[in-house]
Design a protein around this motif. Sequence first.
Motif, PDB file in Angstrom:
ATOM      1  N   LEU A 206       0.787  -0.979  -0.008  1.00 36.68           N
ATOM      2  CA  LEU A 206       0.084  -0.052   0.060  1.00 36.68           C
ATOM      3  C   LEU A 206       1.054   1.367  -0.111  1.00 36.68           C
ATOM      4  CD1 LEU A 206      -2.767   1.552   0.198  1.00 36.68           C
ATOM      5  CD2 LEU A 206      -2.209   1.178   2.816  1.00 36.68           C
ATOM      6  N   ARG A 207       0.588   2.246  -1.016  1.00 37.02           N
ATOM      7  CA  ARG A 207       1.191   3.556  -0.895  1.00 37.02           C
ATOM      8  C   ARG A 207      -0.022   4.437  -0.946  1.00 37.02           C
ATOM      9  NH1 ARG A 207       6.788   3.974  -0.512  1.00 37.02           N
ATOM     10  NH2 ARG A 207       6.759   5.634  -2.074  1.00 37.02           N
ATOM     11  N   ASN A 208       0.239   5.514   0.028  1.00 43.51           N
ATOM     12  CA  ASN A 208      -0.616   6.585  -0.014  1.00 43.51           C
ATOM     13  C   ASN A 208      -0.035   7.943  -0.508  1.00 43.51           C
ATOM     14  OD1 ASN A 208      -2.693   5.205   1.714  1.00 43.51           O
ATOM     15  ND2 ASN A 208      -1.202   4.790   3.034  1.00 43.51           N
ATOM     16  N   VAL A 209      -0.964   8.682  -1.119  1.00 46.93           N
ATOM     17  CA  VAL A 209      -0.428   9.914  -1.585  1.00 46.93           C
ATOM     18  C   VAL A 209      -1.532  11.040  -1.032  1.00 46.93           C
ATOM     19  CG1 VAL A 209       0.086  11.496  -3.566  1.00 46.93           C
ATOM     20  CG2 VAL A 209       0.713   9.082  -3.342  1.00 46.93           C
ATOM     21  N   ASP A 210      -1.367  11.837  -0.144  1.00 44.41           N
ATOM     22  CA  ASP A 210      -2.233  12.711   0.272  1.00 44.41           C
ATOM     23  C   ASP A 210      -1.753  14.181  -0.013  1.00 44.41           C
ATOM     24  OD1 ASP A 210      -4.027  14.475   1.898  1.00 44.41           O
ATOM     25  OD2 ASP A 210      -4.381  12.854   3.312  1.00 44.41           O
ATOM     26  N   GLN A 216      -0.693  21.300   3.790  1.00 41.68           N
ATOM     27  CA  GLN A 216      -0.762  21.769   5.185  1.00 41.68           C
ATOM     28  C   GLN A 216       0.574  21.679   5.826  1.00 41.68           C
ATOM     29  OE1 GLN A 216      -3.452  18.859   7.151  1.00 41.68           O
ATOM     30  NE2 GLN A 216      -5.270  19.462   5.552  1.00 41.68           N
ATOM     31  N   VAL A 217       1.414  20.895   5.542  1.00 40.55           N
ATOM     32  CA  VAL A 217       2.851  20.920   6.010  1.00 40.55           C
ATOM     33  C   VAL A 217       3.707  22.286   5.696  1.00 40.55           C
ATOM     34  CG1 VAL A 217       4.946  19.863   6.067  1.00 40.55           C
ATOM     35  CG2 VAL A 217       3.130  18.655   6.460  1.00 40.55           C
ATOM     36  N   LEU A 218       3.654  22.345   4.154  1.00 34.62           N
ATOM     37  CA  LEU A 218       3.760  23.637   3.628  1.00 34.62           C
ATOM     38  C   LEU A 218       3.329  24.928   4.215  1.00 34.62           C
ATOM     39  CD1 LEU A 218       3.769  22.885  -0.128  1.00 34.62           C
ATOM     40  CD2 LEU A 218       6.036  23.267   1.246  1.00 34.62           C
ATOM     41  N   SER A 219       2.157  25.054   4.512  1.00 31.55           N
ATOM     42  CA  SER A 219       1.548  25.959   5.189  1.00 31.55           C
ATOM     43  C   SER A 219       2.308  26.271   6.644  1.00 31.55           C
ATOM     44  CB  SER A 219       0.060  25.806   5.440  1.00 31.55           C
ATOM     45  OG  SER A 219      -0.516  26.858   6.191  1.00 31.55           O
ATOM     46  N   PHE A 220       2.313  25.066   7.462  1.00 32.19           N
ATOM     47  CA  PHE A 220       3.008  25.248   8.476  1.00 32.19           C
ATOM     48  C   PHE A 220       4.489  26.104   8.579  1.00 32.19           C
ATOM     49  CE2 PHE A 220       6.103  23.471  11.810  1.00 32.19           C
ATOM     50  CZ  PHE A 220       5.460  23.697  12.959  1.00 32.19           C
ATOM     51  N   TYR A 221       5.233  25.617   7.737  1.00 32.64           N
ATOM     52  CA  TYR A 221       6.537  26.074   7.475  1.00 32.64           C
ATOM     53  C   TYR A 221       6.259  27.656   6.953  1.00 32.64           C
ATOM     54  CZ  TYR A 221       8.506  21.683   9.090  1.00 32.64           C
ATOM     55  OH  TYR A 221       8.725  20.836   9.784  1.00 32.64           O
ATOM     56  N   GLY A 250       1.716  10.712   6.912  1.00 32.46           N
ATOM     57  CA  GLY A 250       2.502  12.241   7.107  1.00 32.46           C
ATOM     58  C   GLY A 250       3.406  12.103   6.194  1.00 32.46           C
ATOM     59  N   VAL A 251       4.174  13.168   6.085  1.00 32.46           N
ATOM     60  CA  VAL A 251       5.147  13.628   5.027  1.00 32.46           C
ATOM     61  C   VAL A 251       6.314  12.769   5.226  1.00 32.46           C
ATOM     62  CG1 VAL A 251       3.937  15.809   4.286  1.00 32.46           C
ATOM     63  CG2 VAL A 251       5.911  15.741   5.963  1.00 32.46           C
ATOM     64  N   SER A 252       6.467  12.263   6.079  1.00 31.94           N
ATOM     65  CA  SER A 252       7.987  11.749   6.675  1.00 31.94           C
ATOM     66  C   SER A 252       8.329  10.911   5.768  1.00 31.94           C
ATOM     67  CB  SER A 252       7.791  11.455   8.280  1.00 31.94           C
ATOM     68  OG  SER A 252       7.012  10.493   8.490  1.00 31.94           O
ATOM     69  N   ALA A 253       7.335   9.887   5.381  1.00 34.25           N
ATOM     70  CA  ALA A 253       8.036   8.673   4.702  1.00 34.25           C
ATOM     71  C   ALA A 253       8.884   9.029   3.595  1.00 34.25           C
ATOM     72  CB  ALA A 253       6.842   7.855   4.292  1.00 34.25           C
TER      73      ALA A 253
END
Length: 261
Positions: A206-210, A216-221, A250-253
């Motif tokens: 399984l691979r997820n793309v959100d 949202q992570v870009l918005s955080f920074y 999450g974006v971490s993977a």
Amino acid sequence: MMTEDRPGGHGPEFHSARTGDAIPGATVARLPVYLRAVVAERDAGASTISSDRLAELAGVNAAKVRKDLSFLGSYGIRGVGYDVTRLMMEMSRQLGLSQDWPCVIVGAGNLGAALVNYLAGAGRGFSVAASVDADADEWGTHIGAVAIHSDDVLPRLVAEGAIVIGIITTPPTVAQDVADQLVAAGVSSILNFAPVVLSVPDWVLLRNVDLALELQVLSFYQGRTRPGSSPEAPPDAGSNPLDGPAASLGVSADTRLAREA
């Protein structure tokens, strides 16, 4: 792009089709980036590429490039570099792109249609065997040359087309049901674009793309950027607050895999 690997969790190992040596999951994650860079160099007329140049294009250091490519049994010539054609062939073989993997896209909306058209491009290593949708008004219509079918015939389409990859572009409320149908039909790999955590058996990759999470992570920074100052840099993989068992969306993977030694 955010992704999650199943099975095997973080840092799986695979084996080289050429040498039989174990290839770390982090190296596997970088191979598509290298391949894209090498293809671009080939299209620009280059016949060889140095590890320094490939490192520059891939955003890693040259030592990591040389180590990664050594798993393929491909060693460059000092002062010359790597033969572009041979390197493309070896990376394509390792990534399983020497054949077209038949896919089914579930959800024929804007994103599904865009993916059908994208994968129709020659030489990507994938082909769309079918598209299915729950909307009866879509049945019998086409996206390019790909027919849209009722989701009721998904098991037959998978069997007849020897489909191994399912791509989910449905609303999140129905994505788990779609995943269950794909698994029941025998699909062993799923790429999920629905913003929801899916549960699949251990034997299913399984691979997820959100996209929303990435924004949202870009918005955080971006929100921490002040006039006259540099944006706050994202933390390294080891300190990323999104890492861990709860980080399946999450974006971490990809960050983690790209930076792993």
